[in-house]
Design a protein around this motif. Structure first.
Motif, PDB file in Angstrom:
ATOM      1  N   GLN A 141       4.682   2.282  14.641  1.00  0.00           N
ATOM      2  CA  GLN A 141       3.513   2.999  15.515  1.00  0.00           C
ATOM      3  C   GLN A 141       2.855   2.272  16.436  1.00  0.00           C
ATOM      4  N   GLY A 142       3.369   0.944  16.585  1.00  0.00           N
ATOM      5  CA  GLY A 142       3.041   0.014  17.511  1.00  0.00           C
ATOM      6  C   GLY A 142       1.699  -0.478  17.336  1.00  0.00           C
ATOM      7  N   ARG A 143       1.337  -1.037  15.903  1.00  0.00           N
ATOM      8  CA  ARG A 143       0.250  -1.499  15.407  1.00  0.00           C
ATOM      9  C   ARG A 143       0.811  -2.948  14.856  1.00  0.00           C
ATOM     10  N   GLY A 144      -0.414  -3.572  14.451  1.00  0.00           N
ATOM     11  CA  GLY A 144      -0.157  -4.967  14.004  1.00  0.00           C
ATOM     12  C   GLY A 144      -0.248  -5.460  12.571  1.00  0.00           C
ATOM     13  N   ILE A 145      -0.430  -6.562  12.372  1.00  0.00           N
ATOM     14  CA  ILE A 145      -0.698  -7.179  10.962  1.00  0.00           C
ATOM     15  C   ILE A 145      -1.904  -6.625  10.382  1.00  0.00           C
ATOM     16  N   THR A 146      -3.038  -6.360  11.002  1.00  0.00           N
ATOM     17  CA  THR A 146      -4.396  -5.933  10.656  1.00  0.00           C
ATOM     18  C   THR A 146      -4.249  -4.922  10.130  1.00  0.00           C
ATOM     19  N   ASP A 147      -3.445  -3.764  10.860  1.00  0.00           N
ATOM     20  CA  ASP A 147      -3.442  -2.334  10.440  1.00  0.00           C
ATOM     21  C   ASP A 147      -2.714  -2.387   9.049  1.00  0.00           C
ATOM     22  N   ALA A 148      -1.455  -3.154   8.961  1.00  0.00           N
ATOM     23  CA  ALA A 148      -0.834  -3.327   7.730  1.00  0.00           C
ATOM     24  C   ALA A 148      -1.648  -3.679   6.456  1.00  0.00           C
ATOM     25  N   THR A 149      -2.381  -4.808   6.744  1.00  0.00           N
ATOM     26  CA  THR A 149      -3.160  -5.211   5.506  1.00  0.00           C
ATOM     27  C   THR A 149      -4.264  -4.289   5.195  1.00  0.00           C
ATOM     28  N   GLY A 150      -4.709  -3.552   6.425  1.00  0.00           N
ATOM     29  CA  GLY A 150      -5.893  -2.664   5.935  1.00  0.00           C
ATOM     30  C   GLY A 150      -5.166  -1.423   5.070  1.00  0.00           C
ATOM     31  N   HIS A 151      -3.996  -1.194   5.304  1.00  0.00           N
ATOM     32  CA  HIS A 151      -3.384   0.062   4.637  1.00  0.00           C
ATOM     33  C   HIS A 151      -2.958  -0.642   3.138  1.00  0.00           C
ATOM     34  N   ILE A 152      -2.603  -1.773   2.902  1.00  0.00           N
ATOM     35  CA  ILE A 152      -2.416  -2.183   1.709  1.00  0.00           C
ATOM     36  C   ILE A 152      -3.709  -2.194   0.854  1.00  0.00           C
ATOM     37  N   HIS A 153      -4.834  -2.664   1.552  1.00  0.00           N
ATOM     38  CA  HIS A 153      -6.244  -2.717   0.965  1.00  0.00           C
ATOM     39  C   HIS A 153      -6.586  -1.387   0.406  1.00  0.00           C
ATOM     40  N   GLU A 154      -6.562  -0.330   1.474  1.00  0.00           N
ATOM     41  CA  GLU A 154      -6.932   0.876   1.403  1.00  0.00           C
ATOM     42  C   GLU A 154      -6.107   1.897   0.426  1.00  0.00           C
ATOM     43  N   LYS A 155      -4.868   1.694   0.447  1.00  0.00           N
ATOM     44  CA  LYS A 155      -4.036   2.551  -0.334  1.00  0.00           C
ATOM     45  C   LYS A 155      -3.180   1.760  -1.638  1.00  0.00           C
ATOM     46  N   LEU A 156      -2.319   0.951  -0.789  1.00  0.00           N
ATOM     47  CA  LEU A 156      -1.462   0.571  -1.980  1.00  0.00           C
ATOM     48  C   LEU A 156      -2.170  -0.159  -3.379  1.00  0.00           C
ATOM     49  N   LEU A 157      -3.317  -0.772  -3.159  1.00  0.00           N
ATOM     50  CA  LEU A 157      -3.772  -1.241  -4.336  1.00  0.00           C
ATOM     51  C   LEU A 157      -4.430  -0.351  -5.511  1.00  0.00           C
ATOM     52  N   ASN A 158      -4.483   0.802  -4.812  1.00  0.00           N
ATOM     53  CA  ASN A 158      -4.833   1.775  -5.699  1.00  0.00           C
ATOM     54  C   ASN A 158      -3.755   2.688  -6.445  1.00  0.00           C
ATOM     55  N   LEU A 159      -2.626   2.465  -6.145  1.00  0.00           N
ATOM     56  CA  LEU A 159      -1.686   3.194  -6.554  1.00  0.00           C
ATOM     57  C   LEU A 159      -1.243   2.915  -8.135  1.00  0.00           C
ATOM     58  N   ARG A 160      -1.736   1.818  -8.525  1.00  0.00           N
ATOM     59  CA  ARG A 160      -1.088   1.598  -9.967  1.00  0.00           C
ATOM     60  C   ARG A 160      -1.877   2.593 -10.945  1.00  0.00           C
ATOM     61  N   ASP A 161      -3.146   2.815 -10.356  1.00  0.00           N
ATOM     62  CA  ASP A 161      -4.033   3.746 -11.672  1.00  0.00           C
ATOM     63  C   ASP A 161      -3.833   5.197 -11.101  1.00  0.00           C
ATOM     64  N   LEU A 162      -2.822   5.427 -10.453  1.00  0.00           N
ATOM     65  CA  LEU A 162      -2.472   6.946 -10.234  1.00  0.00           C
ATOM     66  C   LEU A 162      -1.163   7.371 -10.912  1.00  0.00           C
ATOM     67  N   MET A 163      -0.403   6.381 -11.695  1.00  0.00           N
ATOM     68  CA  MET A 163       0.807   6.889 -12.385  1.00  0.00           C
ATOM     69  C   MET A 163       0.400   7.397 -13.249  1.00  0.00           C
ATOM     70  N   TYR A 164       1.402   8.615 -13.684  1.00  0.00           N
ATOM     71  CA  TYR A 164       1.143   9.788 -14.592  1.00  0.00           C
ATOM     72  C   TYR A 164       1.826   9.539 -15.894  1.00  0.00           C
ATOM     73  N   THR A 165       2.992   8.645 -15.777  1.00  0.00           N
ATOM     74  CA  THR A 165       4.092   8.623 -16.825  1.00  0.00           C
ATOM     75  C   THR A 165       3.968   7.101 -17.318  1.00  0.00           C
ATOM     76  N   GLU A 166       4.096   6.835 -18.638  1.00  0.00           N
ATOM     77  CA  GLU A 166       4.243   5.546 -19.220  1.00  0.00           C
ATOM     78  C   GLU A 166       5.375   4.540 -18.534  1.00  0.00           C
ATOM     79  N   SER A 167       6.496   5.332 -18.270  1.00  0.00           N
ATOM     80  CA  SER A 167       7.675   4.666 -17.740  1.00  0.00           C
ATOM     81  C   SER A 167       7.026   3.841 -16.472  1.00  0.00           C
ATOM     82  N   ALA A 168       6.626   4.813 -15.704  1.00  0.00           N
ATOM     83  CA  ALA A 168       5.880   4.504 -14.360  1.00  0.00           C
ATOM     84  C   ALA A 168       5.154   3.347 -14.265  1.00  0.00           C
ATOM     85  N   ARG A 169       3.978   3.592 -15.329  1.00  0.00           N
ATOM     86  CA  ARG A 169       2.854   2.405 -15.502  1.00  0.00           C
ATOM     87  C   ARG A 169       3.585   1.114 -15.638  1.00  0.00           C
ATOM     88  N   SER A 170       4.617   1.305 -16.670  1.00  0.00           N
ATOM     89  CA  SER A 170       4.875  -0.448 -16.799  1.00  0.00           C
ATOM     90  C   SER A 170       5.699  -1.098 -15.596  1.00  0.00           C
TER      91      SER A 170
END
Length: 213
Positions: A141-170
């Motif tokens: 998308q022609g963006r840099g490191i700051t954009d990528a780190t923002g995505h990690i903070h805003e989305k990826l760090l929340n994903l652990r708590d969105l898992m539905y199955t026990e297998s995925a949570r592990s």
């Protein structure tokens, strides 16, 4: 692999051209996660695996038209599956799983297969591969490191708590821990400052290279 699955694989592989953050390599990883989690969680694989294969097929269309890829992908899957005479009692479940897989779609996955597909897609956004995909997408998308780190903070760090199955949570626990280690290290390096030089004195004599005051 039976004949219908071969046709699905050929169709999806042709539609999703080349690598990328949402390329066919991502689809194949999601399929492998679905195979593993689905076996543990008792999923209907005749629904789950086609849904995993089709889940991002409309990404190129979304980039061109803005139509949400989960909606367009579900419609494409339904049309193609009917054309190859896929068991009709499975098609609705496949379409629902595709519509519900997206993190931001707002559609709650109402079946085990939909929950597993959501988990698998989110798992591929975590850990080392999730980091790699984030920076790949930022570059695409022609963006840099700051954009990528923002995505990690805003989305990826929340994903652990969105898992539905026990297998995925592990699996998510390990990948989340890696994300934390990486982003803390990167944030530290991005904000790095040279330490202040020590004051001159008996315990810290000046070096020859240090200018006098």
């Amino acid at each position: 692999m039976d004949e219908k699955m071969e046709k699905i694989l050929d169709y999806v592989g042709t539609a999703i051209r080349g690598p990328g953050a949402h390329g066919f390599d991502h689809t194949k990883r999601v399929v492998r996660l679905c195979e593993m989690i689905g076996a543990r969680e008792g999923a209907d694989m005749a629904v789950l695996i086609p849904a995993a294969l089709f889940h991002d097929i409309a990404r190129p269309l979304e980039e061109e038209t803005g139509v949400p890829h989960e909606e367009a992908g579900a419609a494409m899957a339904e049309s193609f599956l009917r054309s190859i005479h896929y068991p009709p009692d499975r098609i609705a479940g496949i379409a629902h799983a595709i519509r519900a897989h997206r993190y931001s779609s707002g559609i709650a996955p109402g079946t085990q297969e939909a929950r597993i597909l959501s988990d698998a897609d989110n798992l591929d956004a975590m850990g080392a591969v999730g980091i790699a995909r984030t920076f790949m997408q930022s570059g695409e998308q022609g963006r840099g490191i700051t954009d990528a780190t923002g995505h990690i903070h805003e989305k990826l760090l929340n994903l652990r708590d969105l898992m539905y199955t026990e297998s995925a949570r592990s699996i998510a626990e390990k990948r989340h821990a890696f994300l934390i280690t990486f982003i803390e290290t990167l944030d530290d390096e991005m904000g790095a400052r040279f330490p202040a030089p020590p004051e001159a004195g008996p315990d810290h004599p000046r070096t020859p290279a240090e200018p006098s005051r």
